[in-house]
Structures are given as structure tokens and as C-alpha cells.
Enzyme design. Structure first.
Site, PDB file in Angstrom:
ATOM      1  CG  ASP A   1      -0.518  11.001  -5.652  1.00 12.02           C
ATOM      2  OD1 ASP A   1      -0.451  10.041  -4.863  1.00 12.02           O
ATOM      3  OD2 ASP A   1      -1.609  11.522  -5.984  1.00 12.02           O
TER       4      ASP A   1
ATOM      5  CG  HIS B   1      -1.368   6.419  -2.132  1.00 10.18           C
ATOM      6  ND1 HIS B   1      -2.525   6.422  -2.870  1.00 10.18           N
ATOM      7  CD2 HIS B   1      -1.682   5.850  -0.941  1.00 10.18           C
ATOM      8  CE1 HIS B   1      -3.500   5.887  -2.161  1.00 10.18           C
ATOM      9  NE2 HIS B   1      -3.017   5.526  -0.979  1.00 10.18           N
TER      10      HIS B   1
ATOM     11  CG  HIS C   1      -1.996   1.038   1.172  1.00  9.38           C
ATOM     12  ND1 HIS C   1      -3.344   0.736   1.164  1.00  9.38           N
ATOM     13  CD2 HIS C   1      -1.937   2.394   1.113  1.00  9.38           C
ATOM     14  CE1 HIS C   1      -4.051   1.853   1.106  1.00  9.38           C
ATOM     15  NE2 HIS C   1      -3.211   2.882   1.087  1.00  9.38           N
TER      16      HIS C   1
ATOM     17  CG  ASP D   1      -1.087   5.716   3.243  1.00 10.78           C
ATOM     18  OD1 ASP D   1      -1.528   5.423   2.109  1.00 10.78           O
ATOM     19  OD2 ASP D   1      -1.738   6.401   4.052  1.00 10.78           O
TER      20      ASP D   1
ATOM     21  CG  HIS E   1      -7.862   3.720   0.133  1.00  8.98           C
ATOM     22  ND1 HIS E   1      -7.373   3.355  -1.093  1.00  8.98           N
ATOM     23  CD2 HIS E   1      -6.825   4.324   0.792  1.00  8.98           C
ATOM     24  CE1 HIS E   1      -6.094   3.715  -1.186  1.00  8.98           C
ATOM     25  NE2 HIS E   1      -5.737   4.292  -0.058  1.00  8.98           N
TER      26      HIS E   1
ATOM     27  CD  GLU F   1      -7.115   6.429   5.544  1.00 11.33           C
ATOM     28  OE1 GLU F   1      -6.031   7.007   5.714  1.00 11.33           O
ATOM     29  OE2 GLU F   1      -7.669   6.330   4.429  1.00 11.33           O
TER      30      GLU F   1
END
Length: 331
Positions: free
Chosen positions: A16, A14, A12, A278, A197, A200
Site C-alpha cells: 500500500d 509495503h 522489505h 520500504d 518491524h 525502528e
């Protein structure tokens, strides 16, 4: 444990949220994009979220700056390569990166060009380092839905050749899964795996919905099943893996503190849990840091870590051949 030397898997992460600050400066100059400063410390300060944000939405504001320079094929390829390079240098052996193709169209790239560029960067890193990877396509829930199937169609050309899964990302509202049933169904028909997702930001019902309505095999975060018995039982009985991101969860106030994070309880109750970054830049973290944090705060032994590593291998969206190669690192 020597945390740096241990083999690692990140399921997991990202794209960006994991851009090098210097790269943002370099690309802004190349593309003539206006940014607030050309000083790397200033740019890093704008990209790294505070240790404690009031909520997830505040945390997500840190993505606008890197996304502004991620609008060309060359930029996307470079950023993808650099992320895999950074991960490989800390002994991440397998990395699944997720990103939203819808965010990278300001220079009129089509989805196939966008996806192809990040896959190309990943392949270049795989050739140079001891790392394997895949991409997950994240649909950004705050954007219009009219081009979601176009993203799925473009990614289908890379399925099992760089792209493996479909995801829903961005701020989490109660009941969001109901709006995305046709898109998840379409992705499944095309051959995508599903990770969503959910859970959370305090909505355990979303985890239940993601599994029962969207066919999720894995859940991004999922920590709030601890306050929703049905979701908890479904995760357990269906053997759905949780992609936990401890540092990020503390930053976004998903949990009040690392001590109150449910990871340790989940692990000891037999849930399938994985440790992930993350966002390497936004959370100012690495897999080495996340592993050390988890080991120290949740009293994990080396045997525990290898059990968690194996869970990550078992639940990775990759081939049996790659899984066997990953297991050899802990033989």
C-alpha cells in the site's frame, strides 16, 4: 557501478506504500470512490511523504488514500502486478511484498480472496518478467486482535505458494511483542517464517523481544539496536538479518540524517544487513536509488554490494532452488 543494471533484491516493501498515483485515480473512477483530485500531480503530492516527517505516525498518514481504492479483488491484483512490474524494470530479481489483509475488507472481501488476489497479480508479473516474489502478511498493531488467527488461517492456504511469512507492522510502542506471543506461536505452528518491524523508532528492547519472544528470523529496520547492547549481541550471535530502509529511516526521523544511519557500521561489524525500499511511492524511491544512496554514503564497493546481495539471498524466505537462481546473477 551501474546501479540500474545491477541485480537487486528487496525484502522489505509495503504494497500500500508502493501504488502508482495514476492507478489510484483509475481505480477511484472505476469504483466511484471520492478522492481529493483527479490530477496525477495532486494525488502524488498526497501520497509521497515529505523528505522530513516529524515522526513515523505522520509518515503513515500517506497510506489512507491508496488503501481507499484497494478494496476489490481486481484492484488488489492490479496493484500487486504493477508493483512487481515496476521492480522488474529496474532489475529487482526477487521481491518480498508485505501487506495487511485486515485493511482491505471495506467491500466485504474475505481474507482468502484478499490474499489470493495479490498472489494472482504477482504470478502474472512473474510470468511476464524476470522476477520472483513472495508475500508477507502484516498484522496491523493498531487494529483489533480478534481476527488475527483468521488472517493466519487464510494465508496458510497459500504457504510456500505465494505466502511465506508473518509480520507485525504500524507505529511502534515499547513492549508490544508481549501482546502478540500467542499469534506468532500460532503462525509458527502453521509453517510461517517470522519477520517483525522493531527497533525502528528508538526502542532496541523491541528487537530483543521480537527475536526471543516471537521467534523473528529477520527484523524490519532494527536500527536502534545500536543503543541496546543485548539486542545488538542477540542479532549478531543468532545471525538475524536486518531489513534496513535508508531513505525511509531519514524521512520518519528514525535517524537524523543518512550520514548518521548505522548501516555502514553494522555491515563492517559483520551483521547481516540488507538494503530495501520500504515504500516506493511514499518514500519516492526505488531499489536503484536506495542502492546508489547506500553505496555513496557508506562507501560500498561493488564487492561490498555483492556481499550484501548474497546476504539478501541467504535470508530470503524462499526455496533453495530460487536462491540458487538468484546467486547466478552475481557469478
Amino acid at each position: 557501478m551501474n546501479y540500474l543494471q545491477l541485480p537487486k533484491i528487496d525484502l522489505h516493501c509495503h504494497l500500500d506504500g508502493s501504488v502508482r498515483p495514476q492507478t489510484v485515480i483509475d481505480l477511484a473512477k472505476l469504483q466511484d470512490v471520492t478522492i481529493p483530485s483527479f490530477n496525477v500531480d495532486d494525488i502524488k503530492a498526497l501520497m509521497v511523504a515529505p523528505a522530513s516527517c516529524p515522526n513515523l505516525d505522520e509518515y503513515l498518514t500517506r497510506f489512507a488514500l491508496p488503501v481507499s481504492v484497494m478494496q476489490t479483488e481486481a484492484a488488489l491484483e492490479r496493484i500487486s502486478f504493477e508493483l512487481f512490474e515496476d521492480a522488474a524494470k529496474e532489475n529487482v530479481k526477487y521481491l518480498e511484498v508485505r501487506f495487511g489483509p485486515q485493511l482491505h475488507q471495506k467491500m466485504s472481501l474475505n481474507f482468502e480472496q484478499i490474499i489470493g488476489s495479490v498472489v494472482k497479480g504477482m504470478r502474472r508479473a512473474e510470468a511476464q518478467y524476470d522476477i520472483k516474489g513472495n508475500y508477507i502478511l502484516s498484522i496491523i498493531k493498531v487494529l483489533p486482535k480478534d481476527d488475527i488467527n483468521d488472517v493466519i488461517d487464510a494465508g496458510a492456504k497459500f504457504l510456500n505458494n505465494g505466502v511465506v511469512a508473518f509480520d507485525l507492522a504500524a507505529s511502534e510502542e515499547p513492549g508490544f511483542c508481549h501482546e502478540y506471543i500467542p499469534y506468532a506461536k500460532y503462525a509458527l505452528e502453521k509453517g510461517y517464517r517470522i519477520t517483525i518491524h522493531a527497533g525502528e523508532q528508538g526502542v532496541g528492547q523491541n528487537v530483543y523481544d521480537a527475536i526471543s519472544l516471537l521467534g523473528a528470523e529477520r527484523i524490519g529496520h532494527g536500527i536502534h539496536i545500536n543503543s541496546h547492547q543485548q539486542a545488538y549481541e542477540l542479532v549478531k550471535t543468532e545471525a538475524v538479518a536486518l531489513e534496513t530502509c535508508p531513505s525511509s529511516n531519514v524521512q520518519t526521523k528514525a535517524v537524523e540524517s543518512i550520514e548518521s544511519h548505522p548501516f555502514g557500521d553494522f555491515y563492517r561489524d559483520g551483521l547481516l544487513v540488507t538494503i530495501n525500499t520500504d515504500n516506493r511511492t511514499v518514500s519516492d524511491t526505488t531499489m536503484t536509488k536506495e542502492l546508489q544512496l547506500a553505496a555513496e554514503k557508506f562507501n560500498l564497493t561493488e564487492a561490498d554490494y555483492f556481499a550484501i546481495y548474497k546476504m539478501s539471498v541467504d535470508n530470503a524466505f524462499t526455496s533453495d532452488e530460487v536462491k540458487l537462481s538468484l546467486l547466478k546473477f552475481i557469478d
